[in-house]
Motif scaffolding. Structure first.
Motif, PDB file in Angstrom:
ATOM      1  N   GLU A  54       1.508  12.993   5.231  1.00  0.00           N
ATOM      2  CA  GLU A  54       1.012  11.634   5.467  1.00  0.00           C
ATOM      3  C   GLU A  54       2.040  10.785   6.214  1.00  0.00           C
ATOM      4  O   GLU A  54       1.668   9.949   7.050  1.00  0.00           O
ATOM      5  N   GLN A 102      -0.112   3.094  -6.090  1.00  0.00           N
ATOM      6  CA  GLN A 102      -0.164   1.746  -5.532  1.00  0.00           C
ATOM      7  C   GLN A 102      -0.966   1.785  -4.223  1.00  0.00           C
ATOM      8  O   GLN A 102      -0.839   2.734  -3.448  1.00  0.00           O
ATOM      9  N   VAL A 103      -1.754   0.751  -3.979  1.00  0.00           N
ATOM     10  CA  VAL A 103      -2.734   0.806  -2.889  1.00  0.00           C
ATOM     11  C   VAL A 103      -2.505  -0.249  -1.805  1.00  0.00           C
ATOM     12  O   VAL A 103      -3.394  -0.452  -0.970  1.00  0.00           O
ATOM     13  N   GLU A 104      -1.365  -0.904  -1.760  1.00  0.00           N
ATOM     14  CA  GLU A 104      -1.106  -1.894  -0.705  1.00  0.00           C
ATOM     15  C   GLU A 104      -0.922  -1.168   0.621  1.00  0.00           C
ATOM     16  O   GLU A 104       0.071  -0.464   0.823  1.00  0.00           O
ATOM     17  N   LEU A 105      -1.872  -1.321   1.524  1.00  0.00           N
ATOM     18  CA  LEU A 105      -1.830  -0.597   2.794  1.00  0.00           C
ATOM     19  C   LEU A 105      -0.613  -0.991   3.629  1.00  0.00           C
ATOM     20  O   LEU A 105      -0.035  -0.155   4.319  1.00  0.00           O
ATOM     21  N   ARG A 119       2.252  -1.619   2.674  1.00  0.00           N
ATOM     22  CA  ARG A 119       3.485  -1.035   2.130  1.00  0.00           C
ATOM     23  C   ARG A 119       3.303   0.457   1.831  1.00  0.00           C
ATOM     24  O   ARG A 119       4.076   1.021   1.068  1.00  0.00           O
ATOM     25  N   ARG A 120       2.295   1.070   2.429  1.00  0.00           N
ATOM     26  CA  ARG A 120       2.011   2.472   2.122  1.00  0.00           C
ATOM     27  C   ARG A 120       3.185   3.385   2.470  1.00  0.00           C
ATOM     28  O   ARG A 120       3.565   4.251   1.676  1.00  0.00           O
ATOM     29  N   ARG A 121       3.770   3.185   3.632  1.00  0.00           N
ATOM     30  CA  ARG A 121       4.898   4.037   4.023  1.00  0.00           C
ATOM     31  C   ARG A 121       6.075   3.849   3.058  1.00  0.00           C
ATOM     32  O   ARG A 121       6.739   4.823   2.683  1.00  0.00           O
ATOM     33  N   HIS A 170       5.924   2.998  -0.102  1.00  0.00           N
ATOM     34  CA  HIS A 170       5.590   3.639  -1.377  1.00  0.00           C
ATOM     35  C   HIS A 170       5.722   5.160  -1.284  1.00  0.00           C
ATOM     36  O   HIS A 170       6.192   5.810  -2.234  1.00  0.00           O
ATOM     37  N   LEU A 171       5.318   5.721  -0.156  1.00  0.00           N
ATOM     38  CA  LEU A 171       5.437   7.172   0.018  1.00  0.00           C
ATOM     39  C   LEU A 171       6.900   7.616  -0.020  1.00  0.00           C
ATOM     40  O   LEU A 171       7.255   8.604  -0.680  1.00  0.00           O
ATOM     41  N   LEU A 177       1.563   8.464   9.582  1.00  0.00           N
ATOM     42  CA  LEU A 177       1.882   7.030   9.609  1.00  0.00           C
ATOM     43  C   LEU A 177       2.934   6.711  10.663  1.00  0.00           C
ATOM     44  O   LEU A 177       2.832   5.693  11.366  1.00  0.00           O
TER      45      LEU A 177
END
Length: 341
Positions: free
Chosen positions: A217, A93-96, A98-100, A102-103, A221
């Motif tokens: 990562e 998934q590539v929504e910046l 919500r990146r944290r 998703h990780l 973040l």
């Protein structure tokens, strides 16, 4: 458990098959961007199928901590891969914004898969650092200095990575040689069981690698978010802001200041005495202090040096005044007798 799995088997197996197919298509995709609508649509569909399958596995209670690996039917072994596949798709998934999120969600999936494999004795590995229940390889009586790198741990980590890479290649070769017979239905029970166990072992190595990358990562973040939320700190008191010095005309006395002030109304004037007094108030030119009784040689030397600097300033001021006086009483070029006819 076999009857329950058989009753829900076709639907459950179909959901897993959809998720596996979409994952394989994403891995082989030639799309230039992972954020392309077609790519993200496959990610969404794959996550939905695998999430439904995982809910059904939990409802059927296919896996339990109280049973051994031999008790699991060969047809059910493939469902152990669900958490690992969910973690892998979540990372795509590539929504910046919500990146944290998703990780952290992907890490939970991978960790749940590793714990499940460990409970059945599949693979010999250690859970990632910071995981509850992991082995403590260091004695608590000898804590490590956080400022020093743990060279032993670094060497062990490098060795583990090399070993995982070798195992991964071996597993991929075995799986490639067995996949055709399993997919065509010609493989026997033992071959099917070995095939699924090899798949699980391959994903164990993948999950360990992904968790390590996720942790790295997340550190970046979290540091970035902390820097954004931190308020602007006060100015360092040891480095006060320099006052803005406006241009002015330096004159010899008050009378000359009045003359220049009338001729140049845009610039303020200041006499030499005023300038010297201003510098003294600013601490740039200081009055020598008396050396206290019993002072050390170093303090006396320091006071003497300050006094000499003060005398140098006064001498320079005196010479400047004398030069102004001399210019007032002698025309320009006075005393030049060279090259005169």
């Amino acid at each position: 458990m076999m009857a329950e799995a058989g009753a829900g088997g076709p639907r459950l197996a179909e959901l897993l098959a959809v998720g596996r197919r979409l994952w394989d298509e994403l891995e082989a995709s030639t799309e230039p961007s992972s954020g392309a609508p077609a790519v993200q649509d496959k990610v969404r569909q794959g996550l939905e199928a695998l999430q439904r399958a995982e809910a059904m596995v939990a409802q059927l209670e296919l896996f339990s901590e109280n049973e051994e690996l031999e008790e699991i039917p060969s047809a059910d072994l493939k469902f152990m891969l669900l958490p690992a596949l969910l973690g892998a798709l979540t990372l795509k998934q590539v929504e910046l914004s919500r990146r944290r999120e998703h990780l952290e969600k992907a890490r939970e999936h991978f960790l749940r898969f590793l714990k499940l494999c460990r409970s059945y004795g599949l693979g010999s590995f250690q859970l990632p650092p910071g995981t509850s229940g992991q082995e403590q390889s260091r004695s608590p009586s000898a804590p490590r200095d956080p400022a020093q790198p743990d060279l032993v741990a670094m060497a062990m980590s490098r060795t583990a990575k090399i070993e995982r890479y070798k195992q991964k290649k071996e597993l991929e070769n075995k799986l490639a040689s067995m996949s055709s017979s399993v997919e065509s239905g010609t493989a026997d029970e033992d071959q099917i069981r070995e095939f699924y166990i090899l798949q699980i072992q391959k994903w164990i190595g993948t999950s360990l690698e992904e968790i390590e990358s996720i942790d790295q990562e997340l550190v970046i973040l979290k540091s970035r978010d902390a820097a954004r939320q931190a308020p602007a700190g006060p100015r360092d008191p040891s480095r006060p802001a320099r006052a803005v010095v406006k241009p002015f005309i330096l004159t010899r006395d008050a009378a000359q200041a009045r003359v220049f002030g009338a001729g140049y109304p845009g610039l303020p004037t200041m006499t030499v005495d005023d300038w010297y007094e201003q510098r003294r108030r600013q601490g740039i030119v200081s009055t020598p202090q008396r050396v206290p009784a019993g002072a050390s040689d170093e303090e006396m030397q320091k006071q003497q040096q300050e006094a000499e600097e003060e005398e140098d300033d006064e001498e320079a001021l005196r010479k400047a005044r004398d030069w102004d006086d001399w210019k007032d009483t002698h025309p320009r070029g006075y005393g030049n007798r060279h090259n005169m006819g």
